[in-house]
Motif scaffolding. Structure first.
Motif, PDB file in Angstrom:
ATOM      1  N   GLN A 365     -17.930   0.031 -20.227  1.00 32.71           N
ATOM      2  CA  GLN A 365     -16.839  -0.598 -19.506  1.00 32.71           C
ATOM      3  C   GLN A 365     -17.104  -0.612 -18.008  1.00 32.71           C
ATOM      4  OE1 GLN A 365     -13.181   1.420 -20.683  1.00 32.71           O
ATOM      5  NE2 GLN A 365     -12.772  -0.189 -22.167  1.00 32.71           N
ATOM      6  N   ALA A 366     -16.592  -1.669 -17.383  1.00 31.15           N
ATOM      7  CA  ALA A 366     -16.631  -1.761 -15.921  1.00 31.15           C
ATOM      8  C   ALA A 366     -15.274  -1.300 -15.386  1.00 31.15           C
ATOM      9  CB  ALA A 366     -16.900  -3.192 -15.487  1.00 31.15           C
ATOM     10  N   ILE A 367     -15.300  -0.436 -14.373  1.00 33.82           N
ATOM     11  CA  ILE A 367     -14.068   0.045 -13.748  1.00 33.82           C
ATOM     12  C   ILE A 367     -13.955  -0.640 -12.388  1.00 33.82           C
ATOM     13  CG2 ILE A 367     -12.783   2.043 -12.924  1.00 33.82           C
ATOM     14  CD1 ILE A 367     -14.329   3.745 -14.903  1.00 33.82           C
ATOM     15  N   VAL A 368     -12.968  -1.510 -12.268  1.00 34.00           N
ATOM     16  CA  VAL A 368     -12.770  -2.292 -11.041  1.00 34.00           C
ATOM     17  C   VAL A 368     -11.652  -1.646 -10.236  1.00 34.00           C
ATOM     18  CG1 VAL A 368     -12.318  -4.590 -10.111  1.00 34.00           C
ATOM     19  CG2 VAL A 368     -13.400  -4.349 -12.374  1.00 34.00           C
ATOM     20  N   SER A 369     -11.838  -1.526  -8.923  1.00 31.75           N
ATOM     21  CA  SER A 369     -10.812  -0.926  -8.057  1.00 31.75           C
ATOM     22  C   SER A 369     -10.560  -1.835  -6.850  1.00 31.75           C
ATOM     23  CB  SER A 369     -11.244   0.465  -7.588  1.00 31.75           C
ATOM     24  OG  SER A 369     -12.420   0.394  -6.808  1.00 31.75           O
ATOM     25  N   ILE A 370      -9.280  -1.957  -6.484  1.00 38.41           N
ATOM     26  CA  ILE A 370      -8.861  -2.721  -5.294  1.00 38.41           C
ATOM     27  C   ILE A 370      -8.068  -1.763  -4.409  1.00 38.41           C
ATOM     28  CG2 ILE A 370      -7.510  -4.683  -4.459  1.00 38.41           C
ATOM     29  CD1 ILE A 370      -8.053  -6.047  -7.135  1.00 38.41           C
ATOM     30  N   LYS A 371      -8.663  -1.400  -3.279  1.00 35.79           N
ATOM     31  CA  LYS A 371      -8.087  -0.386  -2.397  1.00 35.79           C
ATOM     32  C   LYS A 371      -7.595  -1.035  -1.103  1.00 35.79           C
ATOM     33  CE  LYS A 371      -9.251   3.981  -0.098  1.00 35.79           C
ATOM     34  NZ  LYS A 371     -10.324   4.959   0.159  1.00 35.79           N
ATOM     35  N   ASP A 372      -6.372  -0.652  -0.707  1.00 32.15           N
ATOM     36  CA  ASP A 372      -5.825  -1.178   0.553  1.00 32.15           C
ATOM     37  C   ASP A 372      -5.380  -0.026   1.443  1.00 32.15           C
ATOM     38  OD1 ASP A 372      -2.967  -0.436   0.145  1.00 32.15           O
ATOM     39  OD2 ASP A 372      -3.086  -1.833  -1.526  1.00 32.15           O
ATOM     40  N   ASP A 373      -5.037  -0.378   2.696  1.00 37.98           N
ATOM     41  CA  ASP A 373      -4.550   0.627   3.643  1.00 37.98           C
ATOM     42  C   ASP A 373      -3.088   0.353   4.001  1.00 37.98           C
ATOM     43  OD1 ASP A 373      -4.930  -1.685   4.993  1.00 37.98           O
ATOM     44  OD2 ASP A 373      -6.205  -0.862   6.590  1.00 37.98           O
ATOM     45  N   GLY A 374      -2.328  -0.079   2.990  1.00 36.13           N
ATOM     46  CA  GLY A 374      -0.952  -0.521   3.233  1.00 36.13           C
ATOM     47  C   GLY A 374       0.085   0.567   3.135  1.00 36.13           C
ATOM     48  N   MET A 375       1.250   0.215   2.541  1.00 40.43           N
ATOM     49  CA  MET A 375       2.431   1.063   2.586  1.00 40.43           C
ATOM     50  C   MET A 375       2.313   2.320   1.720  1.00 40.43           C
ATOM     51  SD  MET A 375       5.167  -2.069   2.322  1.00 40.43           S
ATOM     52  CE  MET A 375       6.578  -0.999   2.210  1.00 40.43           C
ATOM     53  N   GLY A 376       1.485   2.292   0.682  1.00 37.16           N
ATOM     54  CA  GLY A 376       1.339   3.463  -0.186  1.00 37.16           C
ATOM     55  C   GLY A 376       2.555   3.664  -1.073  1.00 37.16           C
ATOM     56  N   MET A 377       2.491   4.671  -1.970  1.00 34.42           N
ATOM     57  CA  MET A 377       3.582   4.948  -2.905  1.00 34.42           C
ATOM     58  C   MET A 377       3.703   6.439  -3.159  1.00 34.42           C
ATOM     59  SD  MET A 377       3.107   1.931  -5.777  1.00 34.42           S
ATOM     60  CE  MET A 377       1.323   2.065  -5.829  1.00 34.42           C
ATOM     61  N   ASN A 378       4.918   6.858  -3.570  1.00 36.77           N
ATOM     62  CA  ASN A 378       5.116   8.254  -3.968  1.00 36.77           C
ATOM     63  C   ASN A 378       4.951   8.372  -5.485  1.00 36.77           C
ATOM     64  OD1 ASN A 378       7.546   7.359  -5.155  1.00 36.77           O
ATOM     65  ND2 ASN A 378       8.709   7.778  -3.282  1.00 36.77           N
TER      66      ASN A 378
END
Length: 445
Positions: A365-378
């Motif tokens: 399997q391929a593990i794809v990730s999309i990372k941002d520097d935005g608002m974040g979450m709890n």
């Protein structure tokens, strides 16, 4: 004979040798010992009697080849300051194999030229066969007594074992009776359970059929409702912009903008709801083809403007160009577009937007990730982020969000046989959305 004289007796060797020469031709078994009880001479018959070699005799202490009583007697004789000749006494020798030999032995002191006792000459007049027979008889009696005692002990052990076996048999019989009763109860219980299982299976089949009917009715209802809602919305989406163009009053134009936004939101909500209903249906399947993931990402990124709301958008596509996956191209592009759009939409209030897209391979399997520097979450938001119609906070409650985008992404990824999840260090610290996709079969071959 000289070879049998011990080194530590060399000062009196002449005297001992003289005594030995005197008795050399006597037809008795003779041996001489010095004041330390070390044998310094032995006639050939002594070797046969004790079953030893001349070399072994030369290193033997007489006290070590006698039984305890005979050893004490000889020690007393050697320790006398002025020893005298002794009549025959019973002396018991011990051979190397443990056999005891009873003899009639006389003692003759060996006197030096200075008239000092320097040892003792032992003359074995003969073997005491009677005593030997008595010893053997005594040993046999002792062995018999031990055997009888062992037999008695064995009998006692056998009796105790028989008693224990009887008790064990009684306990086993009792347990068998209990087990038989338990087996009867279990058999009855199993029959009851079998009846209950058959009834439950019938009920499950009935409920399953009812649920399938309800699901089919729900799908039909959602589809019909969607079409019924889209039909009146279509002229509104067409006519309201025309009305706006012909309106000069700013107040009226503003009110028309609000109407257009709400109509567009309703249209998007209906479309999304229909799409989610289709993905939830077991009849819906995707067409999987070999797809170069790098190209799919680039195509989605190219449709995004480099500047949004006066913010520069930087998207890094770190996926290798050789990564080949199995996917439905249109469906995967929708997932990528949705996640990238969310990363841009929910960025920090100030500053540019930086998004990193990466992938690695684990197993098949391929593990794809999309990372941002935005608002974040709890943690609570992360737990519910893929729920239908869920909006994480008030900043996401607007007409641009239906609350169905991530639910649709989840269904699409699951239709590919993968999974999707989100992670975040916390509020204000950005988020990472990850999902898995099957690798192309070509790569395996």
């Amino acid at each position: 004979m000289n070879s049998l004289l011990k080194k530590h007796s060399k000062n009196h060797g002449d005297e001992i040798q003289r005594y030995c020469q005197i008795v050399e031709n006597i037809h008795h078994t003779i041996f001489a010992a010095d004041e330390n009880a070390d044998i310094v001479y032995g006639s050939p018959s002594l070797f046969q009697l004790l079953d030893v070699t001349p070399a072994e005799i030369n290193t033997v202490n007489i006290l070590n080849i006698l039984d305890d009583d005979s050893s004490s007697l000889v020690k007393d004789v050697l320790n006398q300051k002025k020893p005298r000749s002794s009549a025959s006494r019973e002396i018991i020798f011990r051979k190397k194999n443990g056999e005891r030999i009873s003899t009639s032995t006389s003692f003759v002191p060996i006197i030096s030229s200075e008239h000092e006792a320097i040892g003792m000459l032992f003359v074995i007049n003969g073997r005491d066969d009677k005593s030997r027979a008595g010893l053997e008889l005594k040993e046999k009696i002792e062995l018999l007594q031990k055997s009888e005692l062992a037999t008695l002990n064995i009998m006692e052990d056998l009796q105790e074992t028989i008693i224990d076996l009887k008790r064990a048999k009684e306990e086993i019989n009792s347990k068998n009776e209990e087990l038989q009763a338990v087996n009867k109860t279990l058999n009855a219980t199993q029959e009851q359970l079998a009846v209950l299982n058959r009834e439950l299976e019938k009920k499950v089949e009935q409920r399953t059929a009812e649920v399938e009917i309800l699901l089919h009715q729900k799908d039909e209802f959602v589809n019909q409702l969607g079409h019924d809602l889209k039909t009146p919305l279509t002229p509104l989406t067409t006519l309201l912009p025309l009305l706006k163009r012909g309106e000069d009053d700013p107040r009226n134009r503003e009110m028309l903008d609000i109407c257009i936004s709400n109509v567009q939101f309703m249209r998007n909500l209906v479309s999304r709801t229909l799409q989610l209903a289709q993905l939830n249906s077991a009849d819906t399947s995707l067409t999987l083809d070999d797809v170069i993931l790098f190209n799919e990402v680039n195509e989605v990124v190219s449709r995004r403007p480099p500047v949004t709301a006066n913010k520069h958008v930087l998207i890094d596509n770190n996926i290798t160009k050789e990564l080949l996956i199995q996917a439905d191209s249109l469906a995967i592009k929708e997932v990528l577009d949705n996640l990238i759009m969310n990363a841009i939409k929910y960025s920090q209030p100030s500053g540019d937007i930086h998004i990193i897209i990466d992938a690695n391979v684990e197993d098949d399997q391929a593990i794809v990730s999309i990372k941002d520097d935005g608002m974040g979450m709890n943690e609570e938001q992360l737990r519910r982020i893929f729920h239908e119609f869920y909006k994480a906070d008030s900043s996401r409650h607007n007409l641009e969000s239906t609350g169905l985008g991530l639910s649709i992404c989840k269904r699409i990824i699951e239709k590919h046989g993968g999974r999707i999840w989100a992670s975040s260090p916390g509020l204000g610290k950005g988020s990472t959305f990850s999902f898995t996709l099957p690798m192309s079969k070509k790569k395996e071959n």
